[in-house]
Scaffold this motif. Structure first.
Motif, short mmCIF file in Angstrom:
data_model
loop_
_atom_site.label_atom_id
_atom_site.label_comp_id
_atom_site.label_asym_id
_atom_site.label_seq_id
_atom_site.Cartn_x
_atom_site.Cartn_y
_atom_site.Cartn_z
N ILE A 127 28.33 97.30 63.98
CA ILE A 127 27.25 98.29 63.99
C ILE A 127 26.07 97.73 64.25
CG2 ILE A 127 26.56 100.36 62.77
CD1 ILE A 127 29.53 100.78 61.54
N ALA A 175 23.60 96.80 67.59
CA ALA A 175 23.37 96.13 68.49
C ALA A 175 22.02 95.47 69.10
CB ALA A 175 24.10 96.93 69.91
N ILE A 224 19.73 90.63 66.51
CA ILE A 224 20.59 89.62 65.63
C ILE A 224 22.07 89.75 66.07
CG2 ILE A 224 21.34 90.72 63.57
CD1 ILE A 224 19.90 86.88 64.04
N ILE A 227 23.23 103.62 67.37
CA ILE A 227 22.87 105.06 67.59
C ILE A 227 22.29 104.93 69.05
CG2 ILE A 227 22.37 106.20 65.45
CD1 ILE A 227 19.68 104.73 65.11
N ARG A 243 22.43 100.61 74.24
CA ARG A 243 22.06 99.17 73.80
C ARG A 243 23.68 98.68 73.39
NH1 ARG A 243 17.82 99.23 69.28
NH2 ARG A 243 16.65 99.85 71.04
N VAL A 253 29.22 105.01 65.87
CA VAL A 253 29.77 104.60 64.69
C VAL A 253 30.91 105.36 64.30
CG1 VAL A 253 29.28 104.25 62.12
CG2 VAL A 253 27.55 103.94 63.75
N LEU A 264 24.90 95.39 61.14
CA LEU A 264 23.71 94.72 61.64
C LEU A 264 22.51 95.58 61.89
CD1 LEU A 264 25.39 91.95 64.16
CD2 LEU A 264 24.91 91.83 61.55
N THR A 265 22.72 96.71 60.92
CA THR A 265 21.54 97.75 60.90
C THR A 265 20.38 97.18 60.34
OG1 THR A 265 22.32 98.89 59.30
CG2 THR A 265 23.22 99.66 61.49
N VAL A 303 25.26 103.03 55.62
CA VAL A 303 26.17 102.63 56.45
C VAL A 303 27.33 101.82 55.99
CG1 VAL A 303 26.83 100.94 58.71
CG2 VAL A 303 24.72 102.49 58.56
N LYS A 332 21.52 90.94 55.42
CA LYS A 332 20.49 90.86 54.20
C LYS A 332 19.43 91.71 54.70
CE LYS A 332 17.87 88.34 56.54
NZ LYS A 332 16.60 88.73 57.13
N HIS A 337 9.26 89.74 67.45
CA HIS A 337 10.30 91.00 67.38
C HIS A 337 10.04 92.07 68.20
CE1 HIS A 337 13.51 93.28 65.70
NE2 HIS A 337 14.08 92.37 65.30
N ALA A 361 10.97 95.20 67.82
CA ALA A 361 10.82 96.38 66.74
C ALA A 361 11.06 95.77 65.37
CB ALA A 361 12.24 97.34 66.80
N PHE A 408 10.67 97.40 60.52
CA PHE A 408 11.43 97.26 59.52
C PHE A 408 11.10 95.92 58.79
CE2 PHE A 408 14.35 94.63 62.20
CZ PHE A 408 14.65 93.64 61.15
N ASP A 441 12.98 89.91 53.26
CA ASP A 441 13.55 89.21 54.87
C ASP A 441 13.80 87.81 54.72
OD1 ASP A 441 14.23 89.68 57.50
OD2 ASP A 441 12.34 88.40 57.99
N TYR A 489 17.52 83.47 52.22
CA TYR A 489 17.96 82.12 52.64
C TYR A 489 17.67 81.16 51.44
CZ TYR A 489 18.07 84.48 57.12
OH TYR A 489 18.28 85.30 58.10
N ARG A 525 25.70 82.29 62.95
CA ARG A 525 25.75 83.58 62.35
C ARG A 525 27.29 84.16 62.63
NH1 ARG A 525 19.89 83.31 62.12
NH2 ARG A 525 19.58 83.76 60.01
N1 LIG Z 1 16.25 89.19 64.12
C1 LIG Z 1 16.37 88.20 63.41
O1 LIG Z 1 16.18 87.20 63.65
C2 LIG Z 1 17.36 88.44 62.28
C3 LIG Z 1 17.76 87.18 61.69
C4 LIG Z 1 18.68 87.22 60.60
C5 LIG Z 1 19.03 88.46 60.08
N2 LIG Z 1 18.54 89.55 60.48
C6 LIG Z 1 18.81 90.88 59.68
O2 LIG Z 1 19.81 91.47 60.78
C7 LIG Z 1 19.67 93.17 60.67
C8 LIG Z 1 19.12 93.59 61.88
O3 LIG Z 1 17.96 92.93 62.56
P1 LIG Z 1 17.61 92.90 64.07
O4 LIG Z 1 16.25 92.12 64.10
O5 LIG Z 1 18.78 92.90 64.90
O6 LIG Z 1 17.19 94.50 64.06
P2 LIG Z 1 17.00 95.54 65.36
O7 LIG Z 1 16.01 96.59 64.98
O8 LIG Z 1 16.65 94.49 66.76
O9 LIG Z 1 18.51 96.19 65.58
C9 LIG Z 1 18.97 97.15 64.56
C10 LIG Z 1 20.05 97.84 65.42
O10 LIG Z 1 20.56 98.78 64.49
C11 LIG Z 1 20.52 100.01 65.02
N3 LIG Z 1 20.73 100.88 63.99
C12 LIG Z 1 19.66 101.28 62.91
N4 LIG Z 1 20.20 102.15 62.17
C13 LIG Z 1 21.64 102.47 62.52
C14 LIG Z 1 22.59 103.46 62.04
N5 LIG Z 1 22.30 104.14 60.96
N6 LIG Z 1 23.68 103.45 62.86
C15 LIG Z 1 23.88 102.84 63.81
N7 LIG Z 1 23.14 101.92 64.38
C16 LIG Z 1 21.67 101.63 63.84
C17 LIG Z 1 19.23 100.28 66.01
O11 LIG Z 1 19.35 101.35 66.93
C18 LIG Z 1 19.19 98.63 66.36
O12 LIG Z 1 19.83 98.67 67.84
C19 LIG Z 1 18.38 93.22 59.59
O13 LIG Z 1 18.96 93.26 58.31
C20 LIG Z 1 17.73 91.72 59.61
O14 LIG Z 1 17.34 91.46 58.22
C21 LIG Z 1 17.85 89.58 61.43
#
Ligand SMILES: NC(=O)c1ccc[n+]([C@@H]2O[C@H](COP(=O)([O-])OP(=O)(O)OC[C@H]3O[C@@H](n4cnc5c(N)ncnc54)[C@H](O)[C@@H]3O)[C@@H](O)[C@H]2O)c1
Length: 369
Positions: free
Chosen positions: A11, A13, A16, A38, A42, A58, A73-74, A82, A97, A163, A165, A168, A179, A183, A300
């Motif tokens: 969940i 996309a 990450i 959602i 994507r 979902v 991965l939201t 979730v 996390k 990034h 978006a 967050f 964030d 680690y 990961r």
């Molecule tokens: N980007 C990074 O480098 C990175 C690295 C390690 C960990 N993370 C962690 O991974 C998580 C996601 O980060 P990201 O960078 O991929 O964010 P992102 O905003 O790129 O992706 C999040 C996705 O989740 C979807 N989403 C949000 N709420 C939702 C819901 N209720 N139901 C279904 N889908 C939903 C969004 O539409 C979006 O596509 C965060 O917790 C972040 O801390 C990110």
């Protein structure tokens, strides 16, 4: 299902998910069956990119019987909500996390899992990689004597430049502490044990930031949390650490993690990576020794695979929700200490975590149907 490879659904996309899918689609012990978001387009394009058969909502994902673990991965603000839906569907949770934003909702999530016989596990799984695991083995082998103290640094300009978006990352649940803290702090807890007390100071350089990449580049958004935090930690076993987390430094200095013991110092690789050598400085010697990383650097998804194998074998998973919830407690306590100017006592404790064997191999098929 009680045997064979474990069905996995994803969940979220976003950014990450690509790293997770890269690794998870190569592990023979798991089968990625569905990607949900959602944003349905994507979800579909991620599924297509990695040859995953299904994509959609979902609810559609949660209705699939063959999916036993759902990888959440939201964004942080959605992690607990979730997670609750995943548990209600009778499936195990792997969460990115931080595990949540506050102590009570995370405690309820873990209690629901416990009561339902379902697991709640959480990132980071970088600490299961060859880099950090090799350093932990060196500490366990007595290479630095008794660990006493640690210094960690993660400073940089902030992730809004790359990034697409980044809101967050500057909202409640984000900032450099929540964030990037997982680690560094998870590594410290694995090396020095649970934290019992923290002090801190924090600041916010700017109340807005501007998106630097993607379709919304140039958009200004609010900064809701401190973007620089310095913390002092006291561990139950008597150790101490000083940790800096910053998204407001023009000079990037990430991945600095040193642990000092009675007989030497270990310089660890970046705990936000799965590999990298450790350097050992022994007391009384002018030369350092490089310790090459031994173990898996599959990336990961490593923790999801450990969870899948743990479910089949009935053993505890390593990147447990309990460990993540102690780390969250420490991070929230650091935030509270920065606000009040007082020491904050940390009540929770991390479980003892068994390290991975050096031979642990993600490419091995260990779960025969
Ligand atoms: N980007 C990074 O480098 C990175 C690295 C390690 C960990 N993370 C962690 O991974 C998580 C996601 O980060 P990201 O960078 O991929 O964010 P992102 O905003 O790129 O992706 C999040 C996705 O989740 C979807 N989403 C949000 N709420 C939702 C819901 N209720 N139901 C279904 N889908 C939903 C969004 O539409 C979006 O596509 C965060 O917790 C972040 O801390 C990110």
């Amino acid at each position: 299902v009680s045997a064979g490879p474990v069905g996995v659904g994803i969940i979220g996309a976003g950014v990450i998910s690509a790293q997770y899918l890269t690794a998870l689609t190569t592990f023979p012990d798991v089968r990625v069956l569905f990607v949900a978001d959602i944003d349905l387009d994507r979800a579909k394009s991620r599924a297509d990119e990695f040859g995953v058969a299904g994509s959609g909502t979902v609810d559609e994902l949660l209705a699939i019987d063959e999916i036993e673990i759902v990888v959440n991965l939201t964004i942080p603000a959605a992690h607990v909500e979730v997670g609750e839906r995943i548990l209600a569907a009778g499936k195990h949770v792997w969460s990115e996390k931080p595990i949540g934003l506050d102590r009570p909702s995370v405690a309820r999530l873990l209690a629901t899992g416990e009561a339902s016989g379902l697991r709640v596990a959480c990132a980071p799984d970088t600490v299961l990689g060859a880099g950090v695991q090799t350093a932990l083995r060196a500490i366990a082998a007595g290479d630095i004597g008794t660990p006493l103290s640690a210094t960690t640094m993660m400073l940089g300009p902030g992730p809004e430049a790359w990034h697409p978006a980044p809101e967050f990352l500057f909202a409640v649940g984000g900032g450099p502490l929540l964030d990037m803290g997982p680690y560094y702090l998870t590594t410290l807890v694995l090396a020095l044990g649970s934290v019992e007390r923290v002090a801190a100071a924090a600041s916010t350089a700017s109340l807005t930031r501007t998106i630097g990449s993607g379709p919304r580049a140039g958009t200004e958004f609010p900064v809701e949390v401190p973007t620089h935090t310095s913390a002092l930690l006291r561990f139950v076993d008597g150790g101490s650490a000083q940790s800096t987390f910053s998204f407001q430094s023009a000079l990037p200095r990430s991945g600095f993690l040193e642990i000092t013991g009675t007989d030497g110092v270990l310089v660890l690789p970046d705990p936000n990576t799965f590999s990298g050598a450790t350097t050992l400085w022994r007391r009384g010697s002018d030369a350092s020794v490089q310790i090459e990383p031994i173990g898996s650097a599959a990336g990961r998804g490593t923790g999801v695979l450990d969870l899948a194998r743990a479910i089949r074998s009935g053993k505890p998973e390593r990147a447990s929700g309990e460990l993540a919830s102690h780390v969250l407690d420490v991070m929230l306590s650091i935030g509270e200490a920065a606000q009040s100017g007082e020491y904050v006592l940390v009540d929770s404790r991390a479980p003892l975590t068994v390290p991975l064997d050096a031979e642990w191999d993600p490419a091995e098929a260990t779960l025969e149907a």
